[in-house]
Every structure is written in C-alpha cells, then in structure tokens.
Design a protein around this motif. Structure first.
Motif, PDB file in Angstrom:
ATOM      1  N   VAL A 164      26.297  24.494  39.931  1.00  0.00           N
ATOM      2  CA  VAL A 164      26.025  25.519  40.519  1.00  0.00           C
ATOM      3  C   VAL A 164      24.780  25.375  41.567  1.00  0.00           C
ATOM      4  O   VAL A 164      23.909  24.725  41.110  1.00  0.00           O
ATOM      5  CB  VAL A 164      25.426  26.928  39.596  1.00  0.00           C
ATOM      6  N   THR A 165      24.645  25.750  42.580  1.00  0.00           N
ATOM      7  CA  THR A 165      23.517  25.385  43.481  1.00  0.00           C
ATOM      8  C   THR A 165      22.435  26.307  43.567  1.00  0.00           C
ATOM      9  O   THR A 165      22.602  27.649  43.039  1.00  0.00           O
ATOM     10  CB  THR A 165      23.917  25.174  44.900  1.00  0.00           C
ATOM     11  N   LYS A 166      21.122  26.165  43.839  1.00  0.00           N
ATOM     12  CA  LYS A 166      20.195  26.853  43.960  1.00  0.00           C
ATOM     13  C   LYS A 166      20.328  28.141  44.821  1.00  0.00           C
ATOM     14  O   LYS A 166      20.261  29.364  44.427  1.00  0.00           O
ATOM     15  CB  LYS A 166      18.768  26.416  44.518  1.00  0.00           C
ATOM     16  N   ALA A 167      21.298  27.875  45.800  1.00  0.00           N
ATOM     17  CA  ALA A 167      21.524  29.047  46.841  1.00  0.00           C
ATOM     18  C   ALA A 167      22.374  29.970  46.042  1.00  0.00           C
ATOM     19  O   ALA A 167      22.219  31.306  46.082  1.00  0.00           O
ATOM     20  CB  ALA A 167      22.171  28.540  48.004  1.00  0.00           C
ATOM     21  N   GLU A 168      23.547  29.435  45.175  1.00  0.00           N
ATOM     22  CA  GLU A 168      24.280  30.394  44.638  1.00  0.00           C
ATOM     23  C   GLU A 168      23.496  31.158  43.317  1.00  0.00           C
ATOM     24  O   GLU A 168      23.883  32.440  43.083  1.00  0.00           O
ATOM     25  CB  GLU A 168      25.573  29.522  43.937  1.00  0.00           C
ATOM     26  N   ILE A 172      23.328  35.136  43.037  1.00  0.00           N
ATOM     27  CA  ILE A 172      23.648  36.087  41.833  1.00  0.00           C
ATOM     28  C   ILE A 172      22.429  36.583  41.587  1.00  0.00           C
ATOM     29  O   ILE A 172      22.423  37.858  40.944  1.00  0.00           O
ATOM     30  CB  ILE A 172      24.176  34.886  40.874  1.00  0.00           C
ATOM     31  N   GLY A 173      21.253  36.102  41.556  1.00  0.00           N
ATOM     32  CA  GLY A 173      20.070  36.837  41.348  1.00  0.00           C
ATOM     33  C   GLY A 173      19.641  38.121  42.107  1.00  0.00           C
ATOM     34  O   GLY A 173      19.367  39.063  41.452  1.00  0.00           O
ATOM     35  N   GLU A 174      20.120  38.190  43.237  1.00  0.00           N
ATOM     36  CA  GLU A 174      20.309  39.453  43.916  1.00  0.00           C
ATOM     37  C   GLU A 174      21.182  40.411  43.467  1.00  0.00           C
ATOM     38  O   GLU A 174      20.760  41.709  43.319  1.00  0.00           O
ATOM     39  CB  GLU A 174      20.394  39.235  45.433  1.00  0.00           C
ATOM     40  N   GLY A 193      15.644  29.203  32.513  1.00  0.00           N
ATOM     41  CA  GLY A 193      16.499  27.834  32.365  1.00  0.00           C
ATOM     42  C   GLY A 193      16.319  26.882  33.364  1.00  0.00           C
ATOM     43  O   GLY A 193      15.023  26.953  33.950  1.00  0.00           O
ATOM     44  N   GLY A 194      17.154  25.983  33.798  1.00  0.00           N
ATOM     45  CA  GLY A 194      17.012  24.792  34.752  1.00  0.00           C
ATOM     46  C   GLY A 194      16.480  25.171  35.917  1.00  0.00           C
ATOM     47  O   GLY A 194      15.425  24.374  36.511  1.00  0.00           O
ATOM     48  N   LYS A 199      15.141  22.712  39.063  1.00  0.00           N
ATOM     49  CA  LYS A 199      16.375  22.025  39.108  1.00  0.00           C
ATOM     50  C   LYS A 199      17.131  22.472  40.501  1.00  0.00           C
ATOM     51  O   LYS A 199      17.191  23.612  40.780  1.00  0.00           O
ATOM     52  CB  LYS A 199      17.338  21.932  37.919  1.00  0.00           C
ATOM     53  N   LEU A 200      17.777  21.531  41.112  1.00  0.00           N
ATOM     54  CA  LEU A 200      18.401  22.135  42.397  1.00  0.00           C
ATOM     55  C   LEU A 200      19.961  22.290  42.042  1.00  0.00           C
ATOM     56  O   LEU A 200      20.509  23.031  42.876  1.00  0.00           O
ATOM     57  CB  LEU A 200      18.514  20.990  43.418  1.00  0.00           C
ATOM     58  N   THR A 201      20.479  21.989  40.710  1.00  0.00           N
ATOM     59  CA  THR A 201      21.748  22.576  40.296  1.00  0.00           C
ATOM     60  C   THR A 201      21.509  22.677  38.912  1.00  0.00           C
ATOM     61  O   THR A 201      20.710  22.350  38.135  1.00  0.00           O
ATOM     62  CB  THR A 201      22.745  21.477  40.534  1.00  0.00           C
ATOM     63  N   GLY A 202      22.677  23.360  38.453  1.00  0.00           N
ATOM     64  CA  GLY A 202      22.718  23.794  36.870  1.00  0.00           C
ATOM     65  C   GLY A 202      24.261  23.855  36.580  1.00  0.00           C
ATOM     66  O   GLY A 202      25.268  23.850  37.287  1.00  0.00           O
ATOM     67  N   HIS A 203      24.262  24.039  35.121  1.00  0.00           N
ATOM     68  CA  HIS A 203      25.829  24.343  34.794  1.00  0.00           C
ATOM     69  C   HIS A 203      25.949  25.739  34.576  1.00  0.00           C
ATOM     70  O   HIS A 203      27.007  26.310  34.548  1.00  0.00           O
ATOM     71  CB  HIS A 203      25.875  23.411  33.407  1.00  0.00           C
TER      72      HIS A 203
END
Ligand code: GTP
Ligand code: MN
Ligand code: MN
Length: 393
Positions: A164-168, A172-174, A193-194, A199-203
């Motif tokens: 998952v990218t930071k942009a994604e 989702i946050g919005e 979390g990460g 972190k720039l990406t996460g699971h």
C-alpha cells in the motif's frame, strides 16, 4: 592492538526503546537475512528464536554505517552465536548458506504463500502443508473449508500482496474521516502503524479513532462500519469488542471501563486515483463491468480480466479508543512490533511497571499512571522521548 584501533567499534544500548532507529538502514543485506530467519522461526512455532533474530536485526538497523567486518560487532548486545555466524557468512562469503537454504526450502515457500493469505496463520498453514497443500492452486482444489476471512483473503490475494502506498493510505484516511465525522461529529482519526513511523509503503493502513469527550466513542465502530458498507467501501470486515482479557497485553489490567476497545479488521475497495474524486457509490459491480467494457475500446488493447478493474483491495485496521486511553493506544499501535515489545520489557524488567495499549500500571505504587501524551508515558518510564520516525526497530 593496531588492528583494534583501526576498527570502528559501535556502541548500542541493548533495549530498542533506548535507541533511535530511523528508516535509514545501513545494513539491509544483513538485516534482511536475519529477518528471514526470524520469519521462518515464527512460522515454525519457535517464537523465542524469532525474537532473538528480530533483536539481532534491530541492533544492526541502529548502526550509523555499514558493517564491514565482524570485529566491529564486538561488545554489541543481542548478537548471539547463531546470528553472528549468519553475519560472518555474509560478510566473508557474500551469502549465508542457512538463509539461502531456508529461502529455497519447499516448507518455507509453502508457509509463506499460505500465510500471505489474509486470515491464515502459521498453525493453519502447517495443517494444510501436512495435508499436502503447498500452493494456492492446491488449496483451491483441496476442498478445504475456508472461513469468511480466508475466503476474502484468497479472493483478493494479488491485491493484498501489493504494498500500500502513502498516497493510498491518505486516500483511505479521507474516506475513514468522512465516515467517522458523519456518524459522530467531533470524533478524530489518527494514522498509526508503519505510516505514522514514516514508512512509504505498508502491508495495511492502521487508524486510531477517538472522541475528545470520554464515553462518546462507545458504539462508534458499528456505526462507522455501517456507513462504510452503505457507501460500498468494504469488501470484508470483522469487528471485535477488544476485551482486555483476550488481549496479548500481559498483566496491565485496565479498570472495568476499559473493555470497550473495539477494532475492525477490514478490506477496503479503493478506487483508482483518477476515479477517487467521484462518489464511490457509482462503483457498483455493474459499473465496473461497464467501465471494463468501455476501457477495452479506448485503451491500447485487451488486458487480463483484473486489468480492467478501476479499484484495488487494501487491508485496513481500525481501532477505537476512549480519550482517557488514547495516548497508550497511540503508543501501542504505532510500532514497530519489536519497539513495542522492548518498551514492555523495559517497563516490566527495569521499572516494575506494566505497559499495555490501554494503560500503564506501577506495581510499586499499586496504581495506574494517567497520561494524555506519548511524551508523558516515556517520562514515566524514565526514557528519553523517541518520536515515531525513530521507532523503526
Ligand atoms: P506494516 O503494516 O507491515 O507496514 O507495518 P506495521 O508496523 O503498521 O504493522 P501492523 O499493521 O501489523 O501493526 C501496527 C502496530 O499495531 C504494531 O505496533 C503492532 O504491535 C500493533 N498491533 C497489531 N496487532 C495488535 C493487536 O492485536 N493488539 C495490540 N495491542 N496491538 C497490535
Ligand atoms: Mn500496518
Ligand atoms: Mn495493522
């Protein structure tokens, strides 16, 4: 003697919560190797060995420069004989035979593939492997009964494997923010979390939800979930009341008003970036088909079925906390997992305190220590404050 003087000797405190560990790792080859052995141990029900490898990897993550020889490691904490052997192998031969062997082993590969399915843990994977199931294909052919989580996990396997990218995460946050303020004005969401650690990406994407007035958050999760469901944002969700009795938080026993922690493990349906501005309700299955058919005409040519989709599945964790426990929940859910484990170990072994995501209990004073910020909790624990970006142990 001269050799000794030439060597850059590193010095690192033994508790990860005494160290500042940024994402700037100078020893990724070594830490990847040790992390793989940790993962293999965890998947093989050898948690003790898993933690030992995690601790060793974390020590190397905290070093200010690349390790070039084992003599530099003299005096460093948490590096047992086994970890040192792996490090020496890599420094001297370019690779560790144990790591390479593990990576290639059918058992490890099968455990990885199967536990990569959302809802499948090491125990289930182990049982399936004993039944001769080593791949997703074999699992689908086997007629094994899958629970709802595992069915969703299998269905969205490829999507959920994509980082998952930071942009994604922000998109989702919005959505979560809109859901939360729609059902309870004044409620607040925080990215944990990460992604909170930079972190720039996460699971997955993790959020903590609270309301500044104690008690207003009660019953919030089902409402948020209903809102998200009605808008077509959820592919899967499981909401649990997080009674502290079942939590793996050890002896920090919150007072009776604390069994209200609610959480939701979910899979979001996130529209592609170019479609996000428009309302998700338009994105019904029929629409997806229509869009798919349309895209076949306008795009360069036919694509595999999944290529037509204008959305992807993303794992999202939601946690609701009363404001009185917010600082503890924030600290407990920001991670990393090893940093959290080390904080609790420090609290218990060095301070005679019990730390959980709900509370901090002082065993000597026989009372709970209230906190409204992470900084206060670090102070109670006699620790220098470590910001989230330096908790990447
Ligand atoms: P990625 O998601 O892989 O990018 O990393 P992450 O650090 O965000 O990991 P994850 O989402 O698995 O967990 C985030 C934090 O939540 C970690 O600090 C965990 O310790 C914490 N956490 C996860 N599951 C639980 C749980 O069941 N109980 C409690 N108290 N904390 C949890
Ligand atoms: Mn996460
Ligand atoms: Mn998570």
């Amino acid at each position: 003697q001269i050799d000794e003087a030439e060597v850059v000797a590193f010095s690192v405190p033994s508790y990860a919560c005494l160290r500042r560990t940024t994402l700037d790792n100078h020893n990724p080859v070594l830490t990847d190797a040790l992390s793989l052995l940790a993962e293999n141990a965890e998947l093989s029900d050898e948690d003790g060995r898993g933690v030992a490898f995690r601790r060793a990897a974390a020590v190397l993550k905290a070093l200010p420069e690349p390790v070039t020889g084992v003599t530099q490691l003299r005096g460093l904490p948490c590096l047992g004989g086994h970890s040192l052997r792996v490090i020496r192998d890599i420094l001297e031969n370019g690779a560790s035979s144990e790591v390479e062997f593990t990576k290639q082993s059918e058992r490890f590969k099968a455990l990885k593939v199967l536990t990569d399915i959302f809802g499948v843990g090491a125990k289930t994977a182990e049982r399936w492997i004993r039944d001769g199931i080593h791949s997703l294909h074999q699992l689908q052919e086997s007629g094994q009964t899958l629970n709802r989580a595992q069915q969703a996990g299998l269905e969205h396997y490829d999507d959920l494997k994509q980082p998952v990218t930071k942009a994604e995460a922000d998109a989702i946050g919005e959505i979560v923010e809109e859901a939360v303020v729609s059902v309870l004005p004044g409620a607040q969401i925080t990215l944990i979390g990460g992604f909170r650690r930079g972190k720039l990406t996460g699971h997955d994407v993790d959020f903590l939800i609270t309301h500044p007035e104690e008690g207003r958050e009660v019953g919030l999760m089902p409402k948020v979930v209903s809102w998200l469901e009605s808008q077509g944002f959820l592919l899967y969700q499981k909401t649990t009341r997080n009674s502290y009795l079942e939590a793996k938080d050890g002896p920090a026993r919150p007072a009776s008003n604390m069994d209200r922690f609610e959480r939701c493990f979910s899979i979001f349906k996130l529209a592609d970036a170019e479609k996000r501005g428009t309302k998700q309700t338009e994105n019904t299955p029929e629409d997806t088909c229509r869009l798919a058919a349309h895209s076949q005409v306008t795009d360069e040519g036919p694509k595999p079925a999944s290529g037509h989709r204008r959305w992807r599945a993303v794992r999202v964790d939601l946690v609701v906390s009363p404001i009185s426990q917010f600082a503890f929940a924030l600290l407990g859910w920001t991670g990393s997992k090893l940093f959290e484990r080390e904080l609790r170990r420090w609290a218990g072994h060095e301070k005679a305190m019990s730390l959980s995501s709900h509370a901090l209990y002082d065993n000597k004073q026989g009372r709970y220590l209230k906190a409204t910020s992470e900084e206060e909790i670090f102070t109670y624990l006699g620790l220098e404050y470590i910001p989230p970006s330096e908790r990447n142990a």
